[in-house]
Design an enzyme around this catalytic site. Structure first.
Site, PDB file in Angstrom:
ATOM      1  N   VAL A   8       2.233  32.833  79.219  1.00  0.00           N
ATOM      2  CA  VAL A   8       2.046  32.920  80.680  1.00  0.00           C
ATOM      3  C   VAL A   8       1.827  34.222  81.099  1.00  0.00           C
ATOM      4  O   VAL A   8       2.841  34.810  81.272  1.00  0.00           O
ATOM      5  CB  VAL A   8       2.695  31.819  81.417  1.00  0.00           C
ATOM      6  CG1 VAL A   8       2.069  31.554  82.969  1.00  0.00           C
ATOM      7  CG2 VAL A   8       2.947  30.588  80.801  1.00  0.00           C
ATOM      8  N   ARG A   9       0.617  34.515  81.932  1.00  0.00           N
ATOM      9  CA  ARG A   9       0.458  35.959  82.087  1.00  0.00           C
ATOM     10  C   ARG A   9       0.472  35.915  83.820  1.00  0.00           C
ATOM     11  O   ARG A   9      -0.170  35.024  84.398  1.00  0.00           O
ATOM     12  CB  ARG A   9      -0.722  36.695  81.597  1.00  0.00           C
ATOM     13  CG  ARG A   9      -0.659  36.559  80.205  1.00  0.00           C
ATOM     14  CD  ARG A   9      -1.913  37.201  79.726  1.00  0.00           C
ATOM     15  NE  ARG A   9      -1.870  37.329  78.024  1.00  0.00           N
ATOM     16  CZ  ARG A   9      -2.337  36.194  77.190  1.00  0.00           C
ATOM     17  NH1 ARG A   9      -2.664  34.949  77.911  1.00  0.00           N
ATOM     18  NH2 ARG A   9      -2.088  36.250  76.024  1.00  0.00           N
ATOM     19  N   ALA A  10       0.635  37.001  84.573  1.00  0.00           N
ATOM     20  CA  ALA A  10       0.419  37.181  85.790  1.00  0.00           C
ATOM     21  C   ALA A  10      -0.077  38.128  86.227  1.00  0.00           C
ATOM     22  O   ALA A  10      -0.482  38.391  87.465  1.00  0.00           O
ATOM     23  CB  ALA A  10       2.066  37.012  86.463  1.00  0.00           C
ATOM     24  N   LYS A  15      -6.964  38.949  79.856  1.00  0.00           N
ATOM     25  CA  LYS A  15      -6.614  37.589  79.438  1.00  0.00           C
ATOM     26  C   LYS A  15      -6.392  36.561  80.609  1.00  0.00           C
ATOM     27  O   LYS A  15      -6.257  37.030  81.726  1.00  0.00           O
ATOM     28  CB  LYS A  15      -5.701  37.495  78.513  1.00  0.00           C
ATOM     29  CG  LYS A  15      -5.627  38.402  77.229  1.00  0.00           C
ATOM     30  CD  LYS A  15      -4.772  38.341  76.355  1.00  0.00           C
ATOM     31  CE  LYS A  15      -5.040  39.247  75.090  1.00  0.00           C
ATOM     32  NZ  LYS A  15      -3.862  39.279  74.133  1.00  0.00           N
ATOM     33  N   ASP A  18      -2.148  33.274  84.972  1.00  0.00           N
ATOM     34  CA  ASP A  18      -1.704  31.880  85.675  1.00  0.00           C
ATOM     35  C   ASP A  18      -0.433  31.965  86.598  1.00  0.00           C
ATOM     36  O   ASP A  18       0.547  31.723  86.063  1.00  0.00           O
ATOM     37  CB  ASP A  18      -1.585  30.690  84.703  1.00  0.00           C
ATOM     38  CG  ASP A  18      -1.397  29.381  85.184  1.00  0.00           C
ATOM     39  OD1 ASP A  18      -1.548  29.039  86.027  1.00  0.00           O
ATOM     40  OD2 ASP A  18      -1.562  28.187  84.209  1.00  0.00           O
TER      41      ASP A  18
END
Length: 137
Positions: A8-10, A15, A18
């Site tokens: 889960v990337r911030a 990319k 979320d």
């Protein structure tokens, strides 16, 4: 980091990002740092080795503290590959598969293949401090 499809990337990537899901996953409950530490377990077979095994199945760190009075130390074989990091001391490493001895000193790194042991010969009579990142299968 273990292999995973559950990333889960911030930000800071092209990319998929979320942020809401990441914020839901995080715990914002403070606690003392001592609650996050886990004590080492001393090896029954090797008096110089202690194991830091976090509560995950695919990562562990071994700490080896070998006195300078010992002239040789054998790093045991494991079922998986590992990485050795020299923090203190000077040695030459040899394995059955290496064509020549490998000199290692502070900051040196050695890849150890699965099922391969390594013999370390102290070239300077000082204590060794070595860490080994591995997966204990």
């Amino acid at each position: 980091m273990a292999c995973s499809d559950n990333t889960v990337r911030a930000g800071l990537t092209s990319k998929f990002i979320d942020v809401p899901t990441l914020c839901e996953m995080l715990s914002y409950t403070p606690s003392p740092s001592k609650d996050r530490l886990f004590p080492p377990k001393w090896s029954q077979e090797d008096p110089y080795l202690s194991l830091y095994a976090p509560p995950v199945p695919d990562f562990a760190v071994m700490k080896m503290e070998v006195p300078g009075s010992d002239t040789e130390y054998k790093v045991s074989a494991l079922d998986s590959a590992s990485i050795l990091l020299m923090v203190q001391g000077t040695v030459t490493a040899s394995t059955p598969t290496a064509q020549a001895e490998i000199p290692l000193k502070r900051g040196g790194v050695l890849f150890i293949g699965a099922n391969e042991s390594v013999s370390l010969k102290l070239t300077v009579p000082e204590d060794l401090l070595i860490f080994r990142a591995c997966c204990l299968l």
